[in-house]
Design a protein around this motif. Structure first.
Motif, mmCIF file in Angstrom:
data_model
loop_
_atom_site.group_PDB
_atom_site.id
_atom_site.type_symbol
_atom_site.label_atom_id
_atom_site.label_comp_id
_atom_site.label_asym_id
_atom_site.label_seq_id
_atom_site.Cartn_x
_atom_site.Cartn_y
_atom_site.Cartn_z
ATOM 1 N N HIS A 81 12.513 -9.999 0.393
ATOM 2 C CA HIS A 81 12.354 -8.595 0.030
ATOM 3 C C HIS A 81 13.379 -8.137 -1.015
ATOM 4 O O HIS A 81 14.307 -7.385 -0.728
ATOM 5 C CB HIS A 81 12.451 -7.716 1.284
ATOM 6 C CG HIS A 81 11.851 -6.354 1.071
ATOM 7 N ND1 HIS A 81 11.910 -5.359 2.026
ATOM 8 C CD2 HIS A 81 11.188 -5.810 0.024
ATOM 9 C CE1 HIS A 81 11.315 -4.279 1.575
ATOM 10 N NE2 HIS A 81 10.862 -4.535 0.362
ATOM 11 N N ASN A 82 13.193 -8.627 -2.247
ATOM 12 C CA ASN A 82 14.011 -8.147 -3.351
ATOM 13 C C ASN A 82 13.122 -7.942 -4.571
ATOM 14 O O ASN A 82 11.890 -7.975 -4.467
ATOM 15 C CB ASN A 82 15.182 -9.096 -3.630
ATOM 16 C CG ASN A 82 14.728 -10.472 -4.112
ATOM 17 O OD1 ASN A 82 13.533 -10.721 -4.327
ATOM 18 N ND2 ASN A 82 15.670 -11.376 -4.295
ATOM 19 N N LEU A 83 13.725 -7.725 -5.726
ATOM 20 C CA LEU A 83 12.934 -7.421 -6.917
ATOM 21 C C LEU A 83 12.057 -8.598 -7.337
ATOM 22 O O LEU A 83 10.930 -8.406 -7.807
ATOM 23 C CB LEU A 83 13.865 -7.018 -8.072
ATOM 24 C CG LEU A 83 14.587 -5.678 -7.904
ATOM 25 C CD1 LEU A 83 15.552 -5.452 -9.061
ATOM 26 C CD2 LEU A 83 13.577 -4.529 -7.815
ATOM 27 N N ARG A 84 12.547 -9.816 -7.159
ATOM 28 C CA ARG A 84 11.739 -10.976 -7.530
ATOM 29 C C ARG A 84 10.526 -11.124 -6.619
ATOM 30 O O ARG A 84 9.420 -11.430 -7.086
ATOM 31 C CB ARG A 84 12.590 -12.242 -7.508
ATOM 32 C CG ARG A 84 13.515 -12.376 -8.704
ATOM 33 C CD ARG A 84 14.338 -13.645 -8.644
ATOM 34 N NE ARG A 84 15.229 -13.654 -7.489
ATOM 35 C CZ ARG A 84 16.090 -14.636 -7.225
ATOM 36 N NH1 ARG A 84 16.146 -15.684 -8.024
ATOM 37 N NH2 ARG A 84 16.875 -14.563 -6.180
ATOM 38 N N THR A 85 10.708 -10.912 -5.331
ATOM 39 C CA THR A 85 9.556 -11.025 -4.436
ATOM 40 C C THR A 85 8.576 -9.879 -4.668
ATOM 41 O O THR A 85 7.368 -10.056 -4.506
ATOM 42 C CB THR A 85 9.997 -11.049 -2.963
ATOM 43 O OG1 THR A 85 10.638 -9.819 -2.611
ATOM 44 C CG2 THR A 85 10.950 -12.202 -2.691
ATOM 45 N N LEU A 86 9.090 -8.729 -5.063
ATOM 46 C CA LEU A 86 8.206 -7.606 -5.404
ATOM 47 C C LEU A 86 7.315 -7.974 -6.578
ATOM 48 O O LEU A 86 6.102 -7.699 -6.579
ATOM 49 C CB LEU A 86 9.041 -6.375 -5.739
ATOM 50 C CG LEU A 86 8.260 -5.106 -6.130
ATOM 51 C CD1 LEU A 86 7.401 -4.629 -4.968
ATOM 52 C CD2 LEU A 86 9.223 -4.011 -6.576
ATOM 53 N N ARG A 87 7.908 -8.646 -7.567
ATOM 54 C CA ARG A 87 7.123 -9.072 -8.731
ATOM 55 C C ARG A 87 6.088 -10.119 -8.342
ATOM 56 O O ARG A 87 4.943 -10.091 -8.813
ATOM 57 C CB ARG A 87 8.074 -9.626 -9.786
ATOM 58 C CG ARG A 87 7.408 -9.967 -11.094
ATOM 59 C CD ARG A 87 8.446 -10.394 -12.113
ATOM 60 N NE ARG A 87 7.833 -11.042 -13.257
ATOM 61 C CZ ARG A 87 8.505 -11.737 -14.162
ATOM 62 N NH1 ARG A 87 9.816 -11.871 -14.029
ATOM 63 N NH2 ARG A 87 7.873 -12.293 -15.173
ATOM 64 N N ILE A 88 6.480 -11.051 -7.467
ATOM 65 C CA ILE A 88 5.537 -12.077 -7.012
ATOM 66 C C ILE A 88 4.345 -11.431 -6.313
ATOM 67 O O ILE A 88 3.185 -11.762 -6.587
ATOM 68 C CB ILE A 88 6.249 -13.069 -6.070
ATOM 69 C CG1 ILE A 88 7.231 -13.942 -6.857
ATOM 70 C CG2 ILE A 88 5.228 -13.958 -5.341
ATOM 71 C CD1 ILE A 88 8.143 -14.773 -5.981
ATOM 72 N N LYS A 89 4.623 -10.505 -5.405
ATOM 73 C CA LYS A 89 3.548 -9.843 -4.649
ATOM 74 C C LYS A 89 2.634 -9.027 -5.569
ATOM 75 O O LYS A 89 1.414 -8.992 -5.370
ATOM 76 C CB LYS A 89 4.163 -8.945 -3.572
ATOM 77 C CG LYS A 89 4.821 -9.727 -2.433
ATOM 78 C CD LYS A 89 5.440 -8.822 -1.388
ATOM 79 C CE LYS A 89 6.653 -8.091 -1.930
ATOM 80 N NZ LYS A 89 7.351 -7.324 -0.879
ATOM 81 N N LYS A 90 3.235 -8.420 -6.576
ATOM 82 C CA LYS A 90 2.440 -7.615 -7.500
ATOM 83 C C LYS A 90 1.446 -8.469 -8.270
ATOM 84 O O LYS A 90 0.285 -8.080 -8.463
ATOM 85 C CB LYS A 90 3.370 -6.880 -8.477
ATOM 86 C CG LYS A 90 2.653 -5.942 -9.434
ATOM 87 C CD LYS A 90 3.651 -5.193 -10.308
ATOM 88 C CE LYS A 90 2.927 -4.247 -11.269
ATOM 89 N NZ LYS A 90 3.891 -3.509 -12.144
#
Length: 348
Positions: A81-90
């Motif tokens: 749950h950080n900015l990189r995982t946010l980008r992956i999920k998006k």
């Protein structure tokens, strides 16, 4: 159902996700479990039989995302749950569930000593992220699997330690999570039992100083073995004394008696050794019965300085005590630690 579980780092945090991996694989019908982590930590989960495919974070996040997009995941379970995982999920555009890090509550505890954290272990909070899939805690604790070619041979240890030893983990990522050298020396002199000093290459000099106190009774293993080989040294130990670090959680995965020593971090963060529930059953994968990865002689105790107004000073750690006095470690009662050591050894 194809499910991607994400946890980039570090050793201990990844080990703490293993109940989620196992429970998803065993409880979700036709689950195909993928796991994404950093290359540096691949060995922590590479031999995990509950992972169908391991993905490693590339230096280029775009390349990693492109490879993941080809998989066609049904769910993403984001335990980092950080900015990189946010980008992956998006980019993946599939349903996802993210772990709540409770950063505000941790900030309140470290800065104002106001504890609004739930009295719940992080493993149980990790498992909440998959409850919507019908997954429940199976009580089997943590997992750690060591490939056969990285198991320790009896000849890898001196003869003085081949009948049993205590593992003393001297390393930790931050200095404020480690006992000072003079306290470690005092502890080594108190414990009248064969000791194996455990740590990484960065702890080699500390291990050498401790081994010089009694070259027959104390063996310095720091930096001499791979992570999995060090994990096997933990598995073969009678008992583990450790700071708040990755090998502490590996010891819990093997159901070893563990005495954890706490400095600037506190057990209230929910990351104490997580031992399986008594009588946890074996689990099945591909029709093969797999027992839990450790034995049943586990037991935990902890040592910390209660009542310091400055503690906890960080949710992670510092390179040096912000106050300069380092009371959280300097005031650790080594006689009490020694007493707990004798009690757990006797209980075995």
């Amino acid at each position: 159902m194809k499910i991607l579980i994400i946890r980039f780092s570090s050793i201990g945090d990844i080990v703490l996700t293993t109940p989620v991996i196992r429970c998803v694989k065993m409880q979700v019908p036709d689950a195909e479990v993928h796991f994404l982590t950093k290359k540096n930590f691949a060995s922590v989960v590479r031999s995990n039989p509950y992972i169908d495919k391991l993905h490693l974070l590339d230096e280029s996040l775009d390349n990693t995302i492109a490879a993941l997009a080809e998989e066609g995941f049904d769910w993403v379970i984001d335990l980092h749950h950080n900015l990189r995982t946010l980008r992956i999920k998006k980019v993946l555009k599939c349903p996802s569930k993210s772990f709540n890090k409770l950063n505000i509550q941790k900030w309140l505890l470290t800065n104002f000593k106001l504890n609004f954290l739930p009295q719940k272990h992080i493993v149980d909070r990790y498992l909440e992220t998959v409850s919507h899939l019908g997954v429940r805690n199976d009580g089997a604790g943590l997992d750690y699997f060591i490939p056969a070619n990285e198991e320790i041979k009896p000849s890898d240890l001196p003869a003085s330690h081949q009948l049993g030893y205590i593992g003393l983990v001297v390393g930790a990522a931050h200095a404020t999570k480690r006992l000072p050298l003079h306290k470690l020396k005092e502890l080594v002199q108190l414990i009248d039992h064969p000791l194996v000093i455990l740590g990484g290459p960065e702890d080699r000099s500390t291990g050498e100083v401790l081994a010089e106190l009694d070259p027959i009774r104390v063996y310095n293993a720091c930096g001499k073995f791979s992570l999995n080989e060090s994990a096997d040294l933990v598995r073969k130990a009678k008992l583990i004394i450790t700071h708040d670090t990755g090998l502490m959680h590996i010891a819990a995965a093997f159901r070893k008696p563990v005495i954890s020593v706490w400095g600037n971090t506190v057990p209230a963060f929910g990351m104490t050794p997580y031992i399986n529930q008594p009588g946890a059953p074996a689990v099945l994968i591909n029709g093969i019965s797999l027992p839990v990865t450790g034995n049943s002689n586990g037991g935990t105790d902890q040592v910390e300085v209660i009542g310091l107004r400055c503690r906890p000073c960080s949710k992670i750690g510092h390179d040096a005590c912000p106050k300069g006095h380092f009371k959280c470690m300097e005031q650790i009662d080594l006689q009490d630690l020694h007493k707990k050591t004798r009690q757990l050894l006797a209980a075995r």
